[in-house]
Scaffold this motif. Structure first.
Motif, short mmCIF file in Angstrom:
data_model
loop_
_atom_site.label_atom_id
_atom_site.label_comp_id
_atom_site.label_asym_id
_atom_site.label_seq_id
_atom_site.Cartn_x
_atom_site.Cartn_y
_atom_site.Cartn_z
N TRP A 32 0.82 -1.20 0.00
CA TRP A 32 0.00 0.00 0.00
C TRP A 32 0.85 1.25 0.00
N GLN A 33 1.99 1.21 0.67
CA GLN A 33 2.89 2.36 0.66
C GLN A 33 3.43 2.61 -0.74
N ASN A 34 3.78 1.54 -1.44
CA ASN A 34 4.28 1.69 -2.81
C ASN A 34 3.18 2.19 -3.75
N ALA A 35 1.97 1.67 -3.57
CA ALA A 35 0.86 2.10 -4.41
C ALA A 35 0.56 3.58 -4.17
N MET A 36 0.60 4.00 -2.90
CA MET A 36 0.35 5.40 -2.59
C MET A 36 1.48 6.28 -3.09
N LYS A 37 2.70 5.79 -3.03
CA LYS A 37 3.84 6.55 -3.55
C LYS A 37 3.65 6.84 -5.03
N GLN A 38 3.22 5.85 -5.78
CA GLN A 38 2.98 6.04 -7.21
C GLN A 38 1.86 7.05 -7.44
N ARG A 39 0.82 6.96 -6.62
CA ARG A 39 -0.30 7.89 -6.74
C ARG A 39 0.16 9.32 -6.43
N VAL A 40 0.96 9.47 -5.39
CA VAL A 40 1.47 10.80 -5.01
C VAL A 40 2.33 11.37 -6.13
N GLU A 41 3.19 10.55 -6.69
CA GLU A 41 4.04 11.02 -7.78
C GLU A 41 3.20 11.52 -8.95
N LEU A 42 2.13 10.80 -9.27
CA LEU A 42 1.23 11.21 -10.34
C LEU A 42 0.54 12.53 -10.00
N ARG A 43 0.06 12.64 -8.77
CA ARG A 43 -0.62 13.87 -8.35
C ARG A 43 0.34 15.07 -8.37
N GLU A 44 1.59 14.84 -7.99
CA GLU A 44 2.57 15.94 -8.02
C GLU A 44 2.90 16.36 -9.44
N ARG A 46 0.97 16.26 -11.94
CA ARG A 46 -0.20 17.00 -12.41
C ARG A 46 -0.48 18.25 -11.59
N HIS A 47 0.28 18.44 -10.52
CA HIS A 47 0.04 19.51 -9.54
C HIS A 47 -1.45 19.53 -9.18
N ASP A 48 -1.91 18.37 -8.76
CA ASP A 48 -3.32 18.12 -8.49
C ASP A 48 -3.71 18.66 -7.12
N SER A 49 -4.15 19.89 -7.08
CA SER A 49 -4.48 20.53 -5.81
C SER A 49 -5.76 19.97 -5.19
N PHE A 50 -6.56 19.26 -5.97
CA PHE A 50 -7.77 18.63 -5.46
C PHE A 50 -7.44 17.61 -4.37
N HIS A 51 -6.26 17.01 -4.44
CA HIS A 51 -5.83 15.99 -3.48
C HIS A 51 -4.74 16.51 -2.54
N ALA A 52 -4.68 17.81 -2.35
CA ALA A 52 -3.62 18.41 -1.53
C ALA A 52 -3.61 17.88 -0.10
N SER A 53 -4.76 17.66 0.47
CA SER A 53 -4.84 17.13 1.84
C SER A 53 -4.22 15.74 1.92
N ASP A 54 -4.54 14.89 0.95
CA ASP A 54 -3.97 13.53 0.91
C ASP A 54 -2.46 13.59 0.75
N LEU A 55 -1.98 14.50 -0.08
CA LEU A 55 -0.54 14.62 -0.29
C LEU A 55 0.15 15.09 0.98
N ALA A 56 -0.43 16.06 1.65
CA ALA A 56 0.15 16.54 2.91
C ALA A 56 0.19 15.42 3.94
N ASN A 57 -0.90 14.68 4.06
CA ASN A 57 -0.94 13.57 5.01
C ASN A 57 0.05 12.47 4.65
N TYR A 58 0.25 12.24 3.38
CA TYR A 58 1.25 11.25 2.94
C TYR A 58 2.63 11.66 3.43
N TYR A 59 2.96 12.94 3.26
CA TYR A 59 4.29 13.41 3.65
C TYR A 59 4.43 13.61 5.17
N ILE A 60 3.34 13.57 5.88
CA ILE A 60 3.40 13.60 7.34
C ILE A 60 3.49 12.18 7.89
N HIS A 61 2.66 11.27 7.39
CA HIS A 61 2.49 9.96 8.02
C HIS A 61 3.18 8.79 7.33
N VAL A 62 3.41 8.87 6.04
CA VAL A 62 3.96 7.71 5.32
C VAL A 62 5.42 7.94 4.94
#
Length: 95
Positions: A32-44, A46-62
């Protein structure tokens, strides 16, 4: 169990929670960490601000990264401005 078979079909918020739980379990498996890492890389990319909360939480918790956590928490704050969003900025600053 069917929900968990295909990580590409999961919403970001659910995938993030699975990655956080997996990290807290401190297992050798990082599915799940690897899957989320790939998702985060994609969101970054695309500079996908719609998922900014998820990205912040990823960089805090994962994958702790204070500067990225704070960056995405601030992007999230610009859009949402709720108490939970302000708390996310505080969390990022406290890293």
């Amino acid at each position: 169990s069917n929900l968990l078979k295909e990580s590409h079909d999961l919403e970001d918020a659910l995938l993030l929670r699975l990655a956080i739980a997996e990290k807290k379990l401190n297992t050798t498996q990082h599915k799940w960490q690897n899957a989320m890492k790939q998702r985060v890389e994609l969101r970054e990319i695309r500079h996908d601000s719609f998922h900014a909360s998820d990205l912040a939480n990823y960089y805090i918790h994962v994958q702790p990264n204070k500067s990225k956590a704070l960056y995405w928490a601030n992007i999230n704050w610009q859009q949402a401005k709720m108490n939970i969003d302000q708390a996310l900025i505080v969390q990022a600053k406290r890293m």
